[in-house]
Design an enzyme around this catalytic site. Structure first.
Site, PDB file in Angstrom:
ATOM      1  N   GLU A 127      -5.551  -8.146   3.877  1.00  0.00           N
ATOM      2  CA  GLU A 127      -4.972  -9.264   4.652  1.00  0.00           C
ATOM      3  C   GLU A 127      -6.071 -10.056   5.369  1.00  0.00           C
ATOM      4  O   GLU A 127      -6.024 -11.290   5.436  1.00  0.00           O
ATOM      5  CB  GLU A 127      -3.946  -8.740   5.669  1.00  0.00           C
ATOM      6  CG  GLU A 127      -3.261  -9.886   6.402  1.00  0.00           C
ATOM      7  CD  GLU A 127      -2.338  -9.435   7.525  1.00  0.00           C
ATOM      8  OE1 GLU A 127      -1.681  -8.384   7.397  1.00  0.00           O
ATOM      9  OE2 GLU A 127      -2.282 -10.152   8.541  1.00  0.00           O
ATOM     10  N   HIS A 134       0.823  -1.207   0.000  1.00  0.00           N
ATOM     11  CA  HIS A 134       0.000   0.000   0.000  1.00  0.00           C
ATOM     12  C   HIS A 134       0.860   1.262   0.000  1.00  0.00           C
ATOM     13  O   HIS A 134       1.066   1.886   1.037  1.00  0.00           O
ATOM     14  CB  HIS A 134      -0.946  -0.014   1.208  1.00  0.00           C
ATOM     15  CG  HIS A 134      -2.070  -0.981   1.039  1.00  0.00           C
ATOM     16  ND1 HIS A 134      -2.766  -1.519   2.091  1.00  0.00           N
ATOM     17  CD2 HIS A 134      -2.631  -1.499  -0.078  1.00  0.00           C
ATOM     18  CE1 HIS A 134      -3.700  -2.335   1.639  1.00  0.00           C
ATOM     19  NE2 HIS A 134      -3.631  -2.347   0.317  1.00  0.00           N
TER      20      HIS A 134
END
Ligand code: SF4
Length: 328
Positions: free
Chosen positions: A146, A60
């Site tokens: 995740e 990210h």
């Protein structure tokens, strides 16, 4: 281990004639899982040429993503968006549900999984608990990739807990044998509170063998804790969709920095915010490269008189190899 080092020169040329003490947290920036994931995309580009597809942002961070795009990576959210199915695809460091590699096989894709080995460890734990028919509680943030990946390791239900208050609402019998795992990038402090609540509520709870919050998350938070109370303003270089970046902002505030903000674009930071400040903390999330820290410091150096104090909480020497079959 905690030592103090000052390795930046005092800047005598000042434009604003305002002095800033910079407290630079260490360790900061790229972790071993992020390094490996980026290296895998680069190695795939070397091996197969352009383009190489990447499912989801590999890590990210916009700077990293744009850089890889310029080298020939194409980012997609789902495999069916891949236009040229003869090209390889890399799965991001956050991990993917089991159905993703299955779909890749069905589509005849060449794929490589850049899931961080520390996330894969949690996938294995979930799989093992599932084999034993144990219900699993996952402490994490809804919709984070995740968490989606970890929940997708089993067809059985996984119970997501985001905060202490969620524990009492779980549709589970208090005397049942239950296991829990956590997301790797949570707040160390908040998670301790949630685990305490889980243990209180479910006395037969089975814990993971080793803490699931990874070394990089823990070290970056501890490093911020050490300096936060000396700071008027804490700057966390990171992305708004990055869990570990957001946690660092929270930690800086909680441990005494008067203000703390996320800096997504180091080039466009508003320097007027420092008018009332003398002491500035700086860190970078596990998905932010050191070049952004240097850019930010140079930006401050061009506008203020600065003294940089770099503090190290822990030395890191973790390294994850890239898969042999990807090597050129
Ligand atoms: S933050 Fe931790 S779990 Fe995530 S990629 Fe880095 S080392 Fe792996």
């Amino acid at each position: 281990m905690y030592y103090y080092k000052n390795n930046f020169e005092y800047n005598k040329v000042s434009k604003m004639h305002q002095k800033l003490n910079i407290y630079l947290a260490g360790p900061r920036g790229f972790c071993a899982g992020v390094d490996r994931a980026i290296e895998m995309v680069k190695e795939a580009l070397r091996k197969y040429g352009k383009p190489v597809y990447v499912r989801h942002e590999i890590v990210h961070n916009k700077f990293v993503v744009e850089n890889l795009k310029s080298q020939g990576a194409i980012f997609v959210e789902e495999l069916d968006e891949i236009k040229d199915k003869s090209r390889p695809v890399i799965f991001s460091a956050h991990g993917v549900p089991k159905k993703v590699p299955k779909e890749a096989l069905k589509l005849n894709l060449i794929y490589y999984d850049a899931t961080c080995p520390l996330v894969s460890k949690i996938h294995k734990e979930v799989e093992n608990f599932d084999k034993k028919n144990l219900p699993v509680i996952l402490i994490g943030h809804r919709n984070h990739p995740e968490v989606i990946g970890t929940m997708g390791q089993t067809n059985s239900e996984i119970f997501l807990v985001e905060k202490e208050a969620d524990v009492k609402k779980l549709p589970l019998n208090v005397n049942d044998q239950i296991a829990y795992v956590t997301q790797t990038t949570l707040s160390v402090d908040d998670t301790k509170g949630i685990i305490k609540e889980i243990k209180k509520h479910f006395p037969n709870i089975i814990e993971p063998k080793k803490n699931d919050i990874c070394y990089a998350t823990t070290n970056r938070q501890e490093a911020v804790k050490k300096i936060a109370n000396q700071c008027d303003y804490f700057l966390v270089i990171g992305a708004s969709n990055s869990s570990n970046s957001l946690r660092l902002v929270e930690v800086a505030k909680k441990y005494g920095s008067k203000k703390a903000i996320l800096v997504e674009d180091v080039d466009s930071i508003n320097l007027n915010i420092f008018q009332e400040s003398k002491n500035i903390g700086i860190t970078a999330s596990a998905s932010s490269p050191e070049i952004l820290v240097t850019k930010l410091i140079n930006n401050l150096k061009n506008n203020f008189e600065i003294i940089v104090n770099e503090e190290h909480y822990e030395k890191e020497d973790v390294y994850f190899k890239i898969p042999q079959k990807l090597k050129v």
